[in-house]
Scaffold this active site. Structure first.
Site, PDB file in Angstrom:
ATOM      1  N   ASP A   1       1.295   6.102  11.193  1.00 23.15           N
ATOM      2  CA  ASP A   1       1.485   6.440   9.776  1.00 23.15           C
ATOM      3  C   ASP A   1       0.407   7.378   9.250  1.00 23.15           C
ATOM      4  O   ASP A   1       0.576   8.013   8.203  1.00 23.15           O
ATOM      5  CB  ASP A   1       1.554   5.173   8.919  1.00 23.15           C
ATOM      6  N   ASN A   2      -0.706   7.476   9.956  1.00 24.16           N
ATOM      7  CA  ASN A   2      -1.801   8.405   9.616  1.00 24.16           C
ATOM      8  C   ASN A   2      -2.816   8.311  10.744  1.00 24.16           C
ATOM      9  O   ASN A   2      -2.635   7.536  11.696  1.00 24.16           O
ATOM     10  CB  ASN A   2      -2.449   8.072   8.267  1.00 24.16           C
TER      11      ASN A   2
ATOM     12  N   CYS B   1      -1.141   4.864   4.105  1.00 23.63           N
ATOM     13  CA  CYS B   1      -0.020   3.990   4.455  1.00 23.63           C
ATOM     14  C   CYS B   1       1.278   4.154   3.666  1.00 23.63           C
ATOM     15  O   CYS B   1       2.279   4.633   4.167  1.00 23.63           O
ATOM     16  CB  CYS B   1      -0.478   2.542   4.367  1.00 23.63           C
TER      17      CYS B   1
ATOM     18  N   HIS C   1       5.166  -2.629   2.563  1.00 19.59           N
ATOM     19  CA  HIS C   1       4.193  -1.853   1.784  1.00 19.59           C
ATOM     20  C   HIS C   1       4.851  -0.816   0.872  1.00 19.59           C
ATOM     21  O   HIS C   1       4.295   0.261   0.636  1.00 19.59           O
ATOM     22  CB  HIS C   1       3.186  -1.171   2.724  1.00 19.59           C
TER      23      HIS C   1
ATOM     24  N   ASP D   1       0.092   1.748  12.974  1.00 21.06           N
ATOM     25  CA  ASP D   1      -0.633   1.756  11.708  1.00 21.06           C
ATOM     26  C   ASP D   1      -2.103   2.084  11.947  1.00 21.06           C
ATOM     27  O   ASP D   1      -2.812   1.325  12.605  1.00 21.06           O
ATOM     28  CB  ASP D   1      -0.490   0.375  11.055  1.00 21.06           C
TER      29      ASP D   1
END
Length: 481
Positions: A290-291, A89, A147, A49
């Site tokens: 995720d990024n 996210c 999330h 993350d």
């Protein structure tokens, strides 16, 4: 896309076939031997993350040892152009779980945490990967960060996951928290829908849970979605781990390094369980972030969480490379090449069709899907690029982007197209749109055509609000959003 759009000699040739087979089914049969019908491979998807593009050893990081991730990369393929479908996210997770670009169904913000809000979450009209795999006899598990909505219909136990452990929101403390239902970072953790107390560091706990899942399902095929919240803020490593990075002067970087180190250990514990139970050669593993790290400057400095995206431009929330290009590894020992780089662009959207191929399930045909089965590409059977084009858009600032070969076109909110040659300018420093007007026009037109296929409305307003619709067709051609 015309060949003229592809700069020459920008991408290394795809590897020779390993070995030469006829297609995905043949790859599967050869990989599993004569018992293929009974022994479907396991699928392990590991998500970090907000991890920086440059923050693993296999990406060249020098100040944060990541021996377990480095071993995974040595035993598999490092996808040098590995992308996620969104620069932050929840939308990335929505695309990953559905195999569909989240813009198709308007999941383009982070949902607000509200168990009573039946709009704020991944739409129930979308069928998730674990729902398909559970129907094919797979044990399905989710561990970590969810999330994707807090109302009952959005929760993982109601979206195909038979075993669940983690927190439902988008952020959580790692240690020393007291449960507070009014603070998202202090919400309780749940096991199979029941609240549980967790006393150890959260990253450590997720590693233990991952290893235990692997051990429990030694004799049956399984799918595990291991979604860590590290190294997302707040940076709260253990004191012992923080002390190991005392030589790093920047306190943000020091805490971030300790968090990444704990993450690497937790991943290593899960991978060690694969080896100890003899499941390594029948488990397909994906790892990616995720990024990108938040606001990495691409020039050697670190962003607010201490992460680094060097040499990429920008970071989280941006459709420049630093927001969507991430460390990305695919490993299947004995069945995919080991210790090699795979250069053509791949996407997190590819996990879905690749997993279905492993489970010997056909791709559904009731709606459009955006990924491809990567097995024949990674194995060298198909020497074409998996994706001639990839597309992104981000609603908060009305950004959009397209990659076509080595060309990258970006609309950064002004809606004026910028063009970059990633083969010569990975950091996206030099806009060459004017010098390549024809290419700019063609890629811009392709982006407009893609935008017409996407939803113009949002599924929910989310944390980013205010709710705003996307411009209708040909916005790029008109020059205004």
């Amino acid at each position: 896309m015309p060949e003229s759009l592809l700069p020459q000699n920008r991408i290394r040739p795809v590897m020779k076939p390993f070995p030469l087979l006829l297609g995905a089914a043949a790859i599967f049969v050869q990989a599993m031997g004569s018992g293929a019908a009974e022994q479907k491979p396991n699928i392990l998807v590991i998500l970090s993350d907000d991890q920086g593009y440059a923050d693993t050893g296999f990406q060249g990081c020098k100040d944060i040892p990541t021996p377990n991730l480095d071993r995974l990369a040595r035993e598999g393929l490092r996808c040098t152009s590995g992308y996620v479908s969104h620069p932050y996210c929840s939308p990335t997770r929505a695309g990953l779980m559905t195999g569909r670009h989240q813009a198709r169904f308007g999941h383009e913000h982070n949902p607000r945490y509200d168990p009573d809000d039946h709009r704020e979450g991944l739409p129930a009209t979308e069928k998730l990967l674990p729902q398909f795999l559970a129907g094919a006899g797979y044990a399905t598990g989710w561990i970590g960060k969810w999330h994707l909505g807090a109302a009952p219909e959005f929760r993982p136990e109601n979206r195909g996951f038979k075993e669940t452990f983690g927190f439902i929101g988008g952020i959580h403390h790692f240690r020393d928290w007291e449960v507070n239902l009014k603070k998202e970072a202090n919400l309780p953790l749940f096991r199979n829908g029941v609240e549980v107390e967790v006393k150890e560091h959260l990253t450590v706990a997720f590693g233990h849970e991952g290893a235990a899942f692997v051990q429990r399902h030694e004799t049956e095929p399984w799918f595990l979605y291991l979604a860590f919240n590290a190294p997302h803020d707040p940076e709260e490593p253990t004191a012992e781990r923080l002390a190991k990075f005392a030589a790093i002067e920047d306190p943000k970087r020091r805490a971030y390094a300790a968090q990444v180190s704990l993450l690497d250990d937790a991943i290593g514990e899960t991978l060690a369980a694969l080896r100890a139970t003899g499941q390594e050669k029948r488990t397909l593993v994906f790892f990616f972030s995720d990024n990108g790290a938040p606001f990495g400057d691409g020039h050697g400095g670190s962003g607010p969480n201490g992460g680094v995206n060097t040499p990429l431009r920008d970071g989280k929330h941006s459709v420049y490379e630093g927001g969507v290009r991430v460390p990305f590894v695919v490993s299947w020992p004995g069945h995919l090449p080991a210790g090699r780089d795979y250069d053509p662009p791949v996407s997190s959207l590819d996990v879905f069709p690749t997993a279905l191929a492993c489970a010997q399930l056909p791709m559904p045909t009731d709606r459009p899907y955006d990924g491809v089965n990567l097995l024949p590409y990674l194995n060298g059977v198909n020497t074409a690029a998996p994706h001639p084009q990839l597309f992104w858009r981000e609603n908060e600032r009305l950004q959009a982007a397209a990659r076509s070969g080595a060309w990258k076109l970006v609309r950064d909110g002004t809606w004026r197209p910028q063009l970059f040659d990633l083969g010569a300018d990975l950091g996206e420093h030099s806009d060459v749109a004017k010098e390549n007007a024809r290419v700019t026009g063609e890629v811009n037109h392709a982006l407009d055509a893609w935008m017409k296929e996407m939803s113009t409305k949002l599924a929910f307003p989310g944390q980013q609000g205010p709710e705003r619709e996307w411009p209708v067709a040909d916005a790029g051609a008109k020059g205004t959003p």
